[in-house]
Design an enzyme around this catalytic site. Structure first.
Site, PDB file in Angstrom:
ATOM      1  N   SER A 237       0.843  -1.193   0.000  1.00 31.43           N
ATOM      2  CA  SER A 237       0.000   0.000   0.000  1.00 31.43           C
ATOM      3  C   SER A 237       0.886   1.254   0.000  1.00 31.43           C
ATOM      4  O   SER A 237       1.747   1.397  -0.864  1.00 31.43           O
ATOM      5  CB  SER A 237      -0.958  -0.040   1.191  1.00 31.43           C
ATOM      6  OG  SER A 237      -1.892   1.002   1.144  1.00 31.43           O
TER       7      SER A 237
ATOM      8  N   ASP B 242      -9.197  -3.910  -5.884  1.00 35.30           N
ATOM      9  CA  ASP B 242      -8.488  -2.717  -5.392  1.00 35.30           C
ATOM     10  C   ASP B 242      -8.758  -1.544  -6.336  1.00 35.30           C
ATOM     11  O   ASP B 242      -8.519  -1.660  -7.543  1.00 35.30           O
ATOM     12  CB  ASP B 242      -6.987  -3.021  -5.329  1.00 35.30           C
ATOM     13  CG  ASP B 242      -6.167  -1.892  -4.731  1.00 35.30           C
ATOM     14  OD1 ASP B 242      -6.714  -0.793  -4.497  1.00 35.30           O
ATOM     15  OD2 ASP B 242      -4.960  -2.111  -4.505  1.00 35.30           O
TER      16      ASP B 242
END
Length: 329
Positions: free
Chosen positions: A171, A270
């Site tokens: 991330s 995502d």
């Protein structure tokens, strides 16, 4: 994570992440509980401990070792992973999910991991976080030379194999890893250390122009945009700063990534999936001299392998990351 400050006046807020009060207090709205290091993990037999890299301003780290098998009474030498956790403004190298994730990865890959506890935004500006993480990398590398580290960390000195030196992140930690790799392509690492392999899992990248299935309207209202502009409002070029948009016009060439092998991992659900795919393709087309690989996971969302680390799909991805790192061994 953080104290509740309901009686104070809020100055600004990034929903679900962080709240800043007019008196300067910062309240963190998400994250997982702190867990202690453990000298013998009940599942893997590995060990972990916390160390200080720099006192002021403070940079710490959690070190992880797999279960060791001494050979001829000599310390077992292991590849080294310098790892950056996600969050920028929340979570920690000492949090439950990060600890469990790295315990599993270290056991699977049989590596020594150094999980960096950098300072957090918004108190610490994002470029300074990159500086913390670069300094931590150099500190780890300094154990490869005599007199390099002011106080040698025995786990690194005894067990670190500096010919097998890795960087990874998830991330915003993958964003940090990217920026560290670009810096490593420009600047030497202590002891002449070279980064053998690096992985970026679900990297936090964004930009003003949509890619693939990204929303084409109200982009400034989405979390990927708000996250950057809240935490780094003074960034030159805003959401198209090369720090968050390495595909922006005028961004440094990705051929300059300072590693020999790179793995990019994306997840189907995502919101930043297509940007991760575009980054992978851009690295391949940049003239990057190393190898680059892609891992796509169907049916999963951002950072699932950390947030739900016990799921079968998480274990499969962790095994894939371990296999990638072991290719360098």
């Amino acid at each position: 994570m953080g104290s509740t400050c309901t009686s104070k006046e809020v100055e600004r807020e990034l929903p679900t992440f962080v709240r800043v009060y007019k008196d300067g207090t910062v309240e963190r709205l998400s994250g997982t509980p702190y867990v202690r290091p453990c000298l013998e993990d009940p599942k893997t037999g590995g060990a972990s401990k916390d160390i200080t890299i720099r006192e002021d301003p403070l940079i710490r780290a959690r070190l992880f070792l797999p279960k060791l098998e001494p050979v001829n009474e000599q310390p077992e030498k292991l590849p080294i992973l310098v790892y950056y956790h996600g969050g920028f403004c929340v979570d920690s190298a000492f949090s439950l999910v990060e600890h469990q994730y790295l315990t599993t990865l270290v056991a699977e890959a049989k590596i020594l991991a150094v999980s960096i506890e950098h300072r957090l935004a918004p108190e610490c500006p994002i470029p300074t976080i990159y500086d913390d993480c670069w300094e931590a990398l150099q500190w780890v590398a300094s154990h490869s030379v005599d007199g390099g580290a002011a106080a040698k960390e025995p786990w690194l000195a005894d067990h670190g194999d500096f010919h097998r030196f890795f960087v990874g992140g998830d991330s915003s930690g993958a964003n940090i890893a990217h920026n560290v790799l670009m810096r490593a392509g420009r600047n030497p690492i202590v002891g002449g250390i070279k980064i053998s392999s690096a992985y970026l899992t679900h990297p936090y990248f964004w930009g003003s122009e949509p890619i693939g299935s990204e929303p084409k309207t109200d982009r400034d209202k989405g979390i990927p945009h708000l996250f950057w502009t809240f935490l780094y409002p003074t960034a030159k070029d805003g959401i198209d700063s090369p720090m968050v948009n390495p595909l922006a016009t005028g961004a440094p060439s990705l051929a300059g990534l300072g590693c020999e092998r790179l793995l990019v991992s994306v997840a189907e659900k995502d919101p930043m999936r297509d940007r991760g795919l575009k980054y992978f393709e851009a690295v391949k087309g940049s003239g990057f001299k190393g190898e680059v690989e892609l891992v796509e996971v169907e049916g999963e969302d951002h950072a699932f392998h950390i947030l739900t680390y016990e799921k079968e799909s998480a274990l499969v991805l962790i095994k894939r990351l371990a296999a990638f790192l072991n290719k360098s061994c």
